[in-house]
Write an enzyme that holds these catalytic residues in place. Structure first.
Site, mmCIF file in Angstrom:
data_model
loop_
_atom_site.group_PDB
_atom_site.id
_atom_site.type_symbol
_atom_site.label_atom_id
_atom_site.label_comp_id
_atom_site.label_asym_id
_atom_site.label_seq_id
_atom_site.Cartn_x
_atom_site.Cartn_y
_atom_site.Cartn_z
ATOM 1 N N VAL A 132 7.633 -17.688 32.391
ATOM 2 C CA VAL A 132 7.553 -17.177 33.803
ATOM 3 C C VAL A 132 8.897 -16.383 33.915
ATOM 4 O O VAL A 132 9.842 -17.157 33.741
ATOM 5 C CB VAL A 132 7.398 -18.189 34.847
ATOM 6 N N ASP A 201 -1.444 -11.051 33.885
ATOM 7 C CA ASP A 201 -0.283 -11.741 33.322
ATOM 8 C C ASP A 201 0.427 -12.366 34.418
ATOM 9 O O ASP A 201 0.845 -13.483 34.388
ATOM 10 C CB ASP A 201 0.557 -10.898 32.635
ATOM 11 N N LYS A 205 1.174 -16.368 35.146
ATOM 12 C CA LYS A 205 2.773 -17.102 35.630
ATOM 13 C C LYS A 205 2.711 -17.796 36.961
ATOM 14 O O LYS A 205 3.130 -18.720 37.046
ATOM 15 C CB LYS A 205 3.734 -15.988 35.547
HETATM 16 N N1 HSE Z 1 4.410 -8.454 29.648
HETATM 17 C C1 HSE Z 1 5.194 -9.396 30.356
HETATM 18 C C2 HSE Z 1 5.770 -8.484 31.596
HETATM 19 C C3 HSE Z 1 6.136 -9.977 29.460
HETATM 20 O O1 HSE Z 1 6.042 -7.314 31.671
HETATM 21 O O2 HSE Z 1 6.306 -9.428 32.480
HETATM 22 C C4 HSE Z 1 7.148 -10.978 30.068
HETATM 23 O O3 HSE Z 1 6.123 -12.187 30.487
#
Ligand code: HSE
Ligand code: NAP
Length: 436
Positions: A132, A201, A205
């Protein structure tokens, strides 16, 4: 004591960064951890690929299984990404009694409950600071630093790629596709960038943050997720006109009937710190009942920023595995027998830039004298201006900004300037730090 031997799964952006940071800061890390930490074995999909990081001293193996089962490997670092293969390898590593460090938020958000249960049963650690907000130690902050608090809510910019895209589109007027390609080139984006753009994503997190903030299991499937794909330049402009910035926020909040878990583009007042977090930077705002608002800020993606968190976990695991329970985290961060005797510099040897304000008689040659005094001491002037003398005034203010220079040289220059007959008052000196 013999080094802690690490097996690395994945030699891509974060894997390469981890090898590099461990190697570059090898001594300092050993002084903190109490043991050297070395990558002994590693694997990747294509072992023949040329890589930006040197792999000398690392045994490269084609089969990840050989690493997770190897009797000499104590910690397995999973940096291959994805869910299926990563899950199998992490579960196998735990079954073999290895501690695990991972940056894989997708894996933890979807399979974390099962992985943690297995690790608990087997008595090993699974550390995931890098999962995270990249290099920002937010897991440690919530789990340890804020442990006295009843967390009320968390709101964060936790996807660097989206924040980078939104910032570049707004500031440089670049198109979405151009900025996304650049984020991919810089190693920020996920293997499938739709994970970034669609907010998945960030939801991975947020699921992790919500679990450690509120003491609930990982529930990624219940997260509301909306990405930045439908945002237009017009919306960004209109929001600006109204005094707002649009950010992709992950928000989790304790509400009367349950817990909010949501990721979506959000208007944030432009005056808020969070609204001014730009580019790949991440920031997480945490509201605790005792402490109030706290904010954690830093680079959210990229090779070495993420490696910083991976290596921090490696040090934590090494300390846990190495030290007796009373001495796990040394009082001064470094092991007591590994403190160094590097001296604290006297102020005269400190280097910084300076703002100087002189009161000068408005006569020809005064500035020439001042700049000569600076030049004789190798002090480079960054900017200089003289305020126009007022009606009937004989004295003027002269302001000088210097480049970085040693304090002893500026002291000497100030003394010489003050000794000039054309400088009737003491020179005002304020130190200047660019902090860039
Ligand atoms: N792809 C993710 C971002 C990488 O751009 O935050 C870091 O977790
Ligand atoms: P990456 O650059 O794509 O690297 C992945 C590495 O894993 C590559 O070395 C690849 O091998 C290897 N690999 C893939 N599948 C494999 C398999 N089946 N067996 C063995 N090796 C395999 O990815 P990354 O950006 O480093 O990300 C790694 C993890 O960190 C992901 O979980 C990601 O979400 C997370 N993360 C990334 C960042 C970031 O800024 N990039 C930040 C935080 C967290 P080849 O090199 O041979 O292809």
């Amino acid at each position: 004591m013999k080094p802690m031997r690490v097996g690395l799964l994945g030699l891509g952006t974060v894997g390469g960064g981890t090898v590099e940071v461990l190697r570059r800061n090898r001594e300092e890390i050993a002084r903190r951890a109490g043991r050297e930490i070395v990558v002994a074995m590693a694997t990747a999909r294509d072992l023949g690929k040329s890589r930006p990081v040197g792999l000398e001293g690392i045994e490269l193996v084609a089969e990840a299984e050989a690493i997770v089962a190897h009797p000499d490997i104590e910690i397995v670092v999973e940096l291959i990404g994805g869910e299926t293969r990563a899950r199998d390898l992490v579960m196998a590593a735990i079954a073999h009694g290895k501690h695990v460090v991972t940056a894989n938020k997708a894996l933890l958000a979807k399979h974390g409950n099962e992985i943690f249960a297995q690790a608990h049963a087997r008595g090993v650690m699974v550390a995931f600071e890098a999962a995270v907000a990249g290099g920002v130690p937010i897991i440690k902050a919530i789990r340890e630093g804020l442990t006295a608090n009843r967390i009320e809510w968390i709101a964060g910019i936790i996807n660097g790629t989206c924040n980078y895209i939104l910032s570049e589109m707004r500031d440089k007027g670049l198109s979405f596709d151009v900025v996304l390609a650049e984020a991919q080139r810089l190693g920020y984006a996920e293997a499938d960038p739709a994970f970034d753009i669609d907010g998945i994503d960030a939801a991975h997190k947020l699921t992790i943050l919500s679990a450690i903030a509120f003491g609930i299991p990982m529930q990624f499937d219940k997260a509301y997720t909306e990405g930045i794909g439908r945002l237009t330049a017009a919306d960004i402009r209109y929001a600006e006109g109204l005094g707002y910035r649009i950010k992709l926020l992950g928000i989790t909040r304790r509400a009367p009937g349950g817990i909010e878990l949501r990721v979506h583009p959000t208007l944030v007042p432009a005056r808020r710190l969070l609204a001014n977090v730009e580019g790949v930077m991440n920031a997480v705002l945490v509201k605790g009942d005792a402490v109030g608002n706290t904010m954690y800020y830093g680079r959210g993606a990229g090779a070495e920023a993420t490696a910083s968190a991976v290596v921090a976990d490696l040090v934590d695991v090494t300390r846990m595995a190495t030290a007796d329970p009373e001495h796990r985290v040394p009082h001064l961060a470094f092991q007591p027998d590994r403190l160094s005797d590097t001296p604290i510099l006297p102020m005269a040897d400190v280097e910084t830039a300076y703002y100087l304000r002189l009161r000068a008689l408005d006569r020809p040659g005064v500035l020439a004298d001042v700049t000569r005094i600076c030049a004789e001491r190798d002090i480079s002037i960054d900017a200089i201006f003289q305020k126009e003398a007022g009606e009937g005034e004989e004295q003027v203010d002269v302001v000088i900004l210097t480049h970085r220079t040693r304090e002893r040289d500026i002291d000497s220059a100030i003394a010489a300037i003050q000794a000039l007959p054309t400088i009737p008052a003491p020179v005002v000196r304020i130190r200047l730090e660019e902090l860039s």
